[in-house]
Write a protein that holds these residues in place. Structure first.
Motif, PDB file in Angstrom:
ATOM      1  N   ASN A  81      -7.207   2.658  -1.549  1.00 43.78           N
ATOM      2  CA  ASN A  81      -7.621   1.501  -0.760  1.00 43.78           C
ATOM      3  C   ASN A  81      -8.143   0.372  -1.636  1.00 43.78           C
ATOM      4  O   ASN A  81      -8.025  -0.811  -1.282  1.00 43.78           O
ATOM      5  N   ALA A  82      -8.709   0.723  -2.772  1.00 47.92           N
ATOM      6  CA  ALA A  82      -9.265  -0.289  -3.667  1.00 47.92           C
ATOM      7  C   ALA A  82      -8.204  -0.981  -4.508  1.00 47.92           C
ATOM      8  O   ALA A  82      -8.483  -2.022  -5.122  1.00 47.92           O
ATOM      9  N   HIS A  83      -6.985  -0.404  -4.527  1.00 45.73           N
ATOM     10  CA  HIS A  83      -5.959  -0.930  -5.446  1.00 45.73           C
ATOM     11  C   HIS A  83      -4.602  -1.105  -4.767  1.00 45.73           C
ATOM     12  O   HIS A  83      -3.655  -0.383  -5.051  1.00 45.73           O
ATOM     13  N   SER A 137      -0.655   2.190  -6.830  1.00 48.52           N
ATOM     14  CA  SER A 137      -1.579   2.908  -7.701  1.00 48.52           C
ATOM     15  C   SER A 137      -1.185   4.375  -7.718  1.00 48.52           C
ATOM     16  O   SER A 137      -0.367   4.827  -6.911  1.00 48.52           O
ATOM     17  N   ARG A 140       0.829  -1.202   0.000  1.00 44.12           N
ATOM     18  CA  ARG A 140       0.000   0.000   0.000  1.00 44.12           C
ATOM     19  C   ARG A 140       0.876   1.270   0.000  1.00 44.12           C
ATOM     20  O   ARG A 140       0.693   2.168   0.809  1.00 44.12           O
ATOM     21  N   ARG A 174     -15.661   5.827 -14.940  1.00 47.86           N
ATOM     22  CA  ARG A 174     -14.836   4.715 -14.471  1.00 47.86           C
ATOM     23  C   ARG A 174     -14.662   3.711 -15.619  1.00 47.86           C
ATOM     24  O   ARG A 174     -15.644   3.196 -16.169  1.00 47.86           O
ATOM     25  N   ALA A 210     -10.062   6.552  -1.361  1.00 47.32           N
ATOM     26  CA  ALA A 210     -10.857   5.361  -1.665  1.00 47.32           C
ATOM     27  C   ALA A 210     -10.233   4.581  -2.819  1.00 47.32           C
ATOM     28  O   ALA A 210     -10.221   3.334  -2.816  1.00 47.32           O
ATOM     29  N   PHE A 211      -9.696   5.306  -3.799  1.00 43.52           N
ATOM     30  CA  PHE A 211      -9.052   4.662  -4.949  1.00 43.52           C
ATOM     31  C   PHE A 211      -7.812   3.902  -4.501  1.00 43.52           C
ATOM     32  O   PHE A 211      -7.592   2.754  -4.910  1.00 43.52           O
ATOM     33  N   THR A 269     -13.269   0.144 -16.667  1.00 43.49           N
ATOM     34  CA  THR A 269     -12.944  -1.139 -16.055  1.00 43.49           C
ATOM     35  C   THR A 269     -12.573  -2.154 -17.136  1.00 43.49           C
ATOM     36  O   THR A 269     -12.448  -1.814 -18.317  1.00 43.49           O
TER      37      THR A 269
END
Length: 273
Positions: free
Chosen positions: A268-270, A159, A133, A228, A265-266, A230
């Motif tokens: 944490n998601a990656h 990220s 992270r 977004r 948030a981004f 994906t």
């Protein structure tokens, strides 16, 4: 379009700098989470570091975020609000100082990549950083550089996010990340320093190189647009967020809260796989 970008961006790119020794951290024998707020030096270059008091857990995330042209790490910390945000969200944040108050994301910028690797290694040598992270962000010239880091150091940085940047390959220096890396781009539609069209070009470049589905999903926002993309390489995504009537300056007020929340948030998601 690319020639115009290169002409303007040349003004906000540092001159080539001398290479620095060092690389990613091998892992410290012991580490802690004691508070720190000040400047550190590694391999002859400096960075501002904020380690909040009261961090919890065995390891915490690290954000490295890069200032714009003519600014420095402390100015960037004050402008963005990342320091108090870290206090409330249990992570360490570093604000490196570019050479001559700038970042070089051209083919001559490998010394800056090495410096940022050294920053992560230096912090990880004392504090308990979660190696999955470690994230990169930036504003303006630092936004170009944050994307360059995503191109060249996805083995270390999980990220990338940025505000008010353009394509990292504006000088025809190829961007070929060794893995799919999630990238989130934020832009004001009234930016006359780095126009929104340049940010959109950066977005389209990431969608292409990460082989994402070119048809994005749209999410409701209080103002502006959020798209977004994906279906990208290695399961990552590209995010595009714009703010109406927003200048090149880092957003303030409710928009500052929005950009910090969405970037966090981004991240944490990656995490790094």
């Amino acid at each position: 379009m690319r020639a115009r970008i290169a002409l303007v961006v040349a003004v906000i790119v540092a001159a080539p700098v001398v290479g620095l020794a060092g690389g990613p951290p091998a892992g410290a024998a012991s580490c802690g989470l004691s508070a720190f707020d000040g400047t550190r030096t590694v391999a002859g270059r400096s960075y501002v570091l904020h380690v909040p008091a009261g961090l919890t857990g065995t390891q915490v995330p690290l954000l490295v975020t890069l200032h714009g042209f003519s600014n420095d790490g402390e100015m960037h910390a004050q402008q963005t609000g990342w320091r108090p945000y870290a206090d409330g969200h249990n992570f360490i944040v570093a604000f490196p100082n570019g050479n001559y108050r700038s970042w070089n994301f051209s083919q001559y910028g490998t010394a800056d990549i090495t410096f940022l690797r050294n920053v992560v290694a230096d912090i990880s040598g004392t504090w308990c950083v979660d190696p999955h992270r470690v994230h990169i962000s930036g504003h303006s010239n630092g936004a170009f550089m944050a994307q360059r880091v995503a191109c060249d150091a996805p083995d270390l940085f999980a990220s990338a996010t940025e505000y008010a940047g353009g394509p990292p390959d504006a000088f025809n220096y190829p961007c070929n990340p060794s893995r799919g890396i999630a990238v989130a781009l934020f832009h004001g539609d009234a930016d006359f320093v780095v126009p929104e069209a340049w940010g959109a070009q950066a977005r389209d470049g990431w969608v292409s190189r990460l082989t994402c589905n070119p048809a994005p999903s749209s999410e409701a926002t209080a103002d502006g647009q959020l798209l977004r993309y994906t279906g990208c390489r290695d399961g990552v995504e590209v995010l595009w967020r714009t703010y109406p009537n927003q200048s090149h300056l880092w957003p303030t007020g409710a928009r500052q809260q929005d950009i910090l929340d969405r970037m966090w948030a981004f991240f944490n998601a990656h995490p790094l796989p």
